[in-house]
Design an enzyme around this catalytic site. Structure first.
Site, PDB file in Angstrom:
ATOM      1  N   ASP A 136      -1.342  -3.878   3.528  1.00 43.36           N
ATOM      2  CA  ASP A 136      -0.862  -3.007   2.440  1.00 43.36           C
ATOM      3  C   ASP A 136      -1.301  -3.641   1.130  1.00 43.36           C
ATOM      4  O   ASP A 136      -1.675  -4.824   1.086  1.00 43.36           O
ATOM      5  CB  ASP A 136       0.677  -2.902   2.496  1.00 43.36           C
ATOM      6  N   SER A 137      -1.217  -2.852   0.063  1.00 43.98           N
ATOM      7  CA  SER A 137      -1.510  -3.387  -1.262  1.00 43.98           C
ATOM      8  C   SER A 137      -0.478  -4.447  -1.661  1.00 43.98           C
ATOM      9  O   SER A 137      -0.632  -5.098  -2.678  1.00 43.98           O
ATOM     10  CB  SER A 137      -1.459  -2.254  -2.281  1.00 43.98           C
ATOM     11  N   TYR A 197      -2.424  -0.258  -5.874  1.00 41.97           N
ATOM     12  CA  TYR A 197      -3.676   0.438  -5.552  1.00 41.97           C
ATOM     13  C   TYR A 197      -3.662   1.854  -6.163  1.00 41.97           C
ATOM     14  O   TYR A 197      -4.710   2.436  -6.387  1.00 41.97           O
ATOM     15  CB  TYR A 197      -3.835   0.597  -4.033  1.00 41.97           C
ATOM     16  N   GLY A 198      -2.464   2.375  -6.345  1.00 46.49           N
ATOM     17  CA  GLY A 198      -2.308   3.777  -6.730  1.00 46.49           C
ATOM     18  C   GLY A 198      -2.974   4.158  -8.039  1.00 46.49           C
ATOM     19  O   GLY A 198      -3.222   5.330  -8.303  1.00 46.49           O
ATOM     20  N   CYS A 239      -0.279   1.654   4.202  1.00 50.02           N
ATOM     21  CA  CYS A 239      -0.331   2.022   2.787  1.00 50.02           C
ATOM     22  C   CYS A 239      -0.842   3.456   2.705  1.00 50.02           C
ATOM     23  O   CYS A 239      -1.939   3.751   3.185  1.00 50.02           O
ATOM     24  CB  CYS A 239      -1.291   1.062   2.078  1.00 50.02           C
ATOM     25  N   ASN A 240      -0.029   4.329   2.122  1.00 46.45           N
ATOM     26  CA  ASN A 240      -0.443   5.734   1.999  1.00 46.45           C
ATOM     27  C   ASN A 240      -1.671   5.866   1.114  1.00 46.45           C
ATOM     28  O   ASN A 240      -2.558   6.675   1.382  1.00 46.45           O
ATOM     29  CB  ASN A 240       0.680   6.563   1.365  1.00 46.45           C
ATOM     30  N   THR A 241      -1.729   5.060   0.068  1.00 49.79           N
ATOM     31  CA  THR A 241      -2.833   5.161  -0.891  1.00 49.79           C
ATOM     32  C   THR A 241      -4.144   4.746  -0.230  1.00 49.79           C
ATOM     33  O   THR A 241      -5.174   5.408  -0.396  1.00 49.79           O
ATOM     34  CB  THR A 241      -2.548   4.274  -2.123  1.00 49.79           C
ATOM     35  N   GLU A 299       7.360  -5.277  -6.242  1.00 45.06           N
ATOM     36  CA  GLU A 299       6.542  -6.495  -6.056  1.00 45.06           C
ATOM     37  C   GLU A 299       7.134  -7.676  -6.830  1.00 45.06           C
ATOM     38  O   GLU A 299       6.973  -8.824  -6.447  1.00 45.06           O
ATOM     39  CB  GLU A 299       5.098  -6.254  -6.521  1.00 45.06           C
ATOM     40  N   CYS A 326       5.056   6.472  -0.034  1.00 42.16           N
ATOM     41  CA  CYS A 326       4.554   5.127  -0.342  1.00 42.16           C
ATOM     42  C   CYS A 326       5.393   4.159   0.476  1.00 42.16           C
ATOM     43  O   CYS A 326       6.623   4.292   0.526  1.00 42.16           O
ATOM     44  CB  CYS A 326       4.712   4.853  -1.837  1.00 42.16           C
ATOM     45  N   THR A 327       4.741   3.207   1.131  1.00 45.49           N
ATOM     46  CA  THR A 327       5.484   2.340   2.049  1.00 45.49           C
ATOM     47  C   THR A 327       6.403   1.347   1.327  1.00 45.49           C
ATOM     48  O   THR A 327       7.232   0.702   1.974  1.00 45.49           O
ATOM     49  CB  THR A 327       4.516   1.579   2.974  1.00 45.49           C
ATOM     50  N   HIS A 328       6.258   1.236   0.019  1.00 49.53           N
ATOM     51  CA  HIS A 328       7.208   0.404  -0.730  1.00 49.53           C
ATOM     52  C   HIS A 328       8.570   1.107  -0.877  1.00 49.53           C
ATOM     53  O   HIS A 328       9.610   0.450  -0.996  1.00 49.53           O
ATOM     54  CB  HIS A 328       6.684   0.115  -2.145  1.00 49.53           C
TER      55      HIS A 328
HETATM   56  N1  DGL Z   1       2.472   0.762  -0.349  1.00 49.89           N
HETATM   57  C1  DGL Z   1       1.443   1.492  -1.049  1.00 49.89           C
HETATM   58  C2  DGL Z   1       1.439   2.951  -0.582  1.00 49.89           C
HETATM   59  O1  DGL Z   1       1.976   3.231   0.472  1.00 49.89           O
HETATM   60  C3  DGL Z   1       1.589   1.226  -2.502  1.00 49.89           C
HETATM   61  C4  DGL Z   1       0.441   1.729  -3.280  1.00 49.89           C
HETATM   62  C5  DGL Z   1       0.118   0.973  -4.517  1.00 49.89           C
HETATM   63  O2  DGL Z   1      -0.166  -0.229  -4.433  1.00 49.89           O
HETATM   64  O3  DGL Z   1       0.073   1.621  -5.558  1.00 49.89           O
HETATM   65  O4  DGL Z   1       0.900   3.823  -1.193  1.00 49.89           O
END
Ligand code: DGL
Length: 262
Positions: free
Chosen positions: A11-12, A43-44, A74-76, A152, A184-186
Site C-alpha cells: 500500500d502507499s 498516492y491519491g 490500495c484502491n488508488t 500516516e 481507501c484502505t486507510h
Molecule cells: N490506502 C490508499 C488507497 O486505498 C491510500 C491512497 C493514498 O495514498 O492516497 O487508496
C-alpha cells in the site's frame, strides 16, 4: 512456486494493514510480507504514471522477496496500475476497488456516498464501475483530502480528524445517503469516528473481507494455499517512521516490523 512462499501485500502506507488483518483472519496459515510505501504517501494526489511507477517498484520488491501472489492493498494503485501489473508479471495479482456495487444493492434511499482519493475517483476503472450502477441511484463522490496524511501521522483520533471528517461527510448527510463506501484502505481505521458523525442507521461498507475471500479463492485455484502451520512469518517493511505501524499492529504477536530505506 511453493505453497509455503509468502503472500506479498503493498500500500502507499499503513492503510493496507486493514486488508492484511482480514487476510490473516481468513488465512492464518499463510506467511505474509507487507510493504508500506509511507514515504510516498499519499498516492491519491499523484499522476497515473507516477502511481504505475511506484506500483512496479513495490511489486518487484515483493517478487524479489519470493512472494507467490501480490495483493495491491490500495484502491488508488489498483484503479490506476493493476492492468499494467497483470500484463507484466506472471503471478496472481489481487486488487481492491470501492464496493459501490454492494452499496447499490443495499441502499433504500437510493443515494450512496463514496469517500476515496482523487486518484481513485478520477480513474477510468472507477468511472466504468460507477457507470454500470443502476442509473436511478445517486452517487455522491467525496475526495477524502487530508485523511491519509493524518492517519500516516498517527492522528486517527485527533480533533483535526473529527473536523475534517465532519466537513467531508456533510454533503452525504444532507443528501440522505444511507450507505457510505470507504474507497481507501486507510479509512476503515476511521469507522468508529464516522459512525459517531453519521449515526448507526448509515451502513458503512469496505472491501477488506471481500479481498481476503478473493485471495483465498485465487490461492486455491492456483494450488498455492499453504498446507502447513509450521514456520509461518509476518514481516513488515516501512520506509518512514515505524511507530504508527507498531501501534496499529500492537495486538498481533510474532510479527516483525523493519525500517527500510526504499
Ligand atoms: N490506502 C490508499 C488507497 O486505498 C491510500 C491512497 C493514498 O495514498 O492516497 O487508496
Amino acid at each position: 512456486m511453493k505453497t509455503q512462499q509468502p503472500i506479498g501485500i503493498f500500500d502507499s502506507g499503513i492503510g493496507g494493514t486493514s486488508i492484511w488483518k482480514e487476510i490473516k483472519y481468513l488465512l492464518p496459515n499463510e506467511s505474509t510480507i507487507y510493504l508500506s510505501d509511507s514515504k510516498n504517501a499519499p498516492y491519491g494526489e499523484k499522476s497515473k504514471q507516477e502511481i504505475i511507477d511506484l506500483s512496479i517498484k513495490n511489486t518487484e520488491f515483493l517478487i524479489d522477496k519470493g512472494c507467490k501472489l501480490i495483493v495491491v492493498a490500495c484502491n488508488t494503485a489498483t484503479t490506476n496500475a493493476i492492468e499494467y501489473l497483470r500484463l507484466n508479471y506472471n503471478i496472481p495479482i489481487i486488487g481492491i476497488e470501492p464496493a459501490i456495487k454492494t452499496a447499490a444493492l443495499q441502499t433504500k434511499t437510493g443515494t450512496i456516498g463514496i469517500l476515496a482519493t482523487k486518484g481513485t475517483l478520477n480513474s477510468s476503472l472507477f468511472e466504468k464501475t460507477s457507470a454500470s450502477i443502476n442509473h436511478r441511484i445517486t452517487i455522491i463522490e467525496q475526495v477524502g483530502n487530508g485523511l491519509v496524511e493524518l492517519i500516516e501521522n498517527g492522528k486517527i483520533n485527533s480533533t483535526e480528524m473529527t473536523t475534517l471528517l465532519n466537513s467531508h461527510l456533510n454533503l452525504m448527510q444532507s443528501s440522505n445517503c444511507d450507505c457510505i463506501v470507504l474507497g481507501c484502505t486507510h479509512y476503515p481505521y476511521l469507522i468508529p469516528q464516522i459512525n459517531k458523525i453519521v449515526g448507526n442507521n448509515v451502513i458503512i461498507i469496505d472491501s477488506g473481507e471481500a479481498v481476503a475471500k478473493q485471495t483465498k479463492k485465487i490461492l486455491e485455484d492456483n494450488k498455492l494455499l499453504s498446507d502447513t502451520k509450521k514456520n509461518i512469518y509476518n514481516t513488515f517493511y516501512i520506509n518512514k517512521e515505524k511507530s504508527v505501524l507498531d501501534i496499529i499492529l500492537k495486538d498481533y504477536k510474532g510479527i516483525n516490523i523493519n525500517y527500510l530505506n526504499f
